[in-house]
Design a protein around this motif. Structure first.
Motif, mmCIF file in Angstrom:
data_model
loop_
_atom_site.group_PDB
_atom_site.id
_atom_site.type_symbol
_atom_site.label_atom_id
_atom_site.label_comp_id
_atom_site.label_asym_id
_atom_site.label_seq_id
_atom_site.Cartn_x
_atom_site.Cartn_y
_atom_site.Cartn_z
ATOM 1 N N THR A 87 0.833 -1.210 0.000
ATOM 2 C CA THR A 87 0.000 0.000 0.000
ATOM 3 C C THR A 87 0.859 1.249 0.000
ATOM 4 O OG1 THR A 87 -1.825 -1.101 1.154
ATOM 5 C CG2 THR A 87 -1.734 1.301 1.309
ATOM 6 N N LYS B 296 2.705 1.797 -3.367
ATOM 7 C CA LYS B 296 1.826 2.375 -4.385
ATOM 8 C C LYS B 296 1.655 3.876 -4.183
ATOM 9 C CE LYS B 296 -0.792 -1.862 -5.301
ATOM 10 N NZ LYS B 296 -2.098 -2.571 -5.127
ATOM 11 N N MET B 297 1.602 4.296 -2.936
ATOM 12 C CA MET B 297 1.479 5.729 -2.650
ATOM 13 C C MET B 297 2.725 6.479 -3.096
ATOM 14 S SD MET B 297 -0.425 5.738 1.072
ATOM 15 C CE MET B 297 -2.112 5.140 1.245
ATOM 16 N N GLU C 72 4.605 5.500 -5.559
ATOM 17 C CA GLU C 72 4.513 5.499 -7.019
ATOM 18 C C GLU C 72 3.647 6.660 -7.505
ATOM 19 O OE1 GLU C 72 3.042 1.731 -8.238
ATOM 20 O OE2 GLU C 72 4.921 0.679 -7.909
ATOM 21 N N GLU C 73 2.569 6.937 -6.787
ATOM 22 C CA GLU C 73 1.684 8.043 -7.157
ATOM 23 C C GLU C 73 2.403 9.389 -7.092
ATOM 24 O OE1 GLU C 73 -1.537 7.654 -4.417
ATOM 25 O OE2 GLU C 73 -2.315 5.812 -5.343
ATOM 26 N N LEU C 74 3.467 9.447 -6.300
ATOM 27 C CA LEU C 74 4.255 10.677 -6.177
ATOM 28 C C LEU C 74 5.373 10.736 -7.221
ATOM 29 C CD1 LEU C 74 4.497 10.831 -2.274
ATOM 30 C CD2 LEU C 74 3.147 12.340 -3.753
ATOM 31 N N GLY C 75 5.461 9.706 -8.051
ATOM 32 C CA GLY C 75 6.459 9.713 -9.123
ATOM 33 C C GLY C 75 7.654 8.805 -8.894
ATOM 34 N N SER D 231 9.019 1.757 -8.323
ATOM 35 C CA SER D 231 8.910 0.734 -7.289
ATOM 36 C C SER D 231 9.345 -0.635 -7.818
ATOM 37 C CB SER D 231 7.465 0.649 -6.774
ATOM 38 O OG SER D 231 7.342 -0.344 -5.777
ATOM 39 N N ARG E 171 -1.317 8.135 3.785
ATOM 40 C CA ARG E 171 -0.879 8.960 2.665
ATOM 41 C C ARG E 171 -0.238 10.260 3.154
ATOM 42 N NH1 ARG E 171 -4.867 8.245 -0.090
ATOM 43 N NH2 ARG E 171 -4.041 6.893 -1.732
ATOM 44 N N ASN F 23 3.557 11.365 2.274
ATOM 45 C CA ASN F 23 3.880 12.692 1.738
ATOM 46 C C ASN F 23 4.940 13.378 2.592
ATOM 47 O OD1 ASN F 23 2.063 12.441 -0.372
ATOM 48 N ND2 ASN F 23 0.396 13.445 0.729
ATOM 49 N N TYR G 24 8.270 11.692 1.844
ATOM 50 C CA TYR G 24 8.703 12.051 0.490
ATOM 51 C C TYR G 24 9.274 13.473 0.467
ATOM 52 C CZ TYR G 24 8.473 12.901 -4.544
ATOM 53 O OH TYR G 24 8.784 13.209 -5.843
#
Length: 213
Positions: A15, A18-19, A21-24, A27, A185, A189, A192
């Motif tokens: 999980t 994937k989060m 990955e959503e930030l660029g 993985s 999430r 963030n 990240y």
């Protein structure tokens, strides 16, 4: 930047990956690589079958991972024998994937998700290690529901792993996945943002003090 992502079973590593990955981020999943190298045409297939025999094969000639797990779980000697065969192939494939990613994006944030990176010492390969944590009650509920097993069996599996309190000591960053997805999430963030700040600081040091690099 090359990052490791780890945590015990049912803490939510996938999980969190994937989060990111959503930030660029890119993985890599070590468990998926394990399946790849042990597939019928995989690099570790012959060695595993030679070590454990044809009884671990299903009707299609593929390695039955459940049957193999039943052999090595709780048997240190057999588990180490399996790891000696498979682990080098996993690391080699990881290196290949990292090289492919860097070849097309030299500023990539690459995250390798590996459950045993602390136990096997491979966390030392990474620029930083992220540990995903969830409280034991949440972990137990998730594991029981995910695998369709009773509480006793889930507790047995959890007890076989390195205690989270020990694993966290190796972490450069910790993500708490005990709450809602939105809370997780938010934590992703936060980490990240810190990683991006660290990257900028490192690049600044390299630029201003090239002789120190």
């Amino acid at each position: 930047m090359y990052l490791g992502l780890t945590g015990n079973i049912a803490t939510g590593k996938s999980t969190v990956a994937k989060m990111f990955e959503e930030l660029g981020c890119y993985s890599i999943d070590a468990d998926a690589i394990s399946r790849e190298v042990m597939a019928k045409d995989g690099r570790a297939y012959a060695g595993v079958v030679e070590e454990f025999g044809s009884e671990i094969l299903d009707e299609n000639g593929e390695i039955d991972r459940a049957a193999l797990k039943g052999i090595v779980f709780g048997n240190e000697k057999r588990r180490l024998a399996l790891e000696k065969i498979v682990h080098p192939h996993i690391l080699r494939r990881e290196d290949e994937l990292v090289g492919e990613i860097k070849g097309k994006d030299d500023k990539a944030f690459i995250i390798t998700q590996a459950a045993l990176s602390v136990e096997k010492g491979t966390y030392k390969r990474f620029d930083a290690l992220i540990v995903v944590y969830s409280d034991p009650v949440t972990q137990l509920e998730r594991l029981s529901e995910r695998d369709g097993i009773n509480e006793r069996e889930a507790l047995r599996i959890m007890a076989s792993q390195m205690p989270m309190s020990d694993k966290i000591r190796y972490a450069d960053y910790i993500i708490n996945n005990s709450g809602t997805l939105d809370e997780t999430r938010e934590d992703v963030n936060r980490v990240y943002t810190l990683l991006r700040m660290m990257e900028k600081a490192v690049n600044r040091i390299k630029r201003d003090n090239p002789e120190a690099v």
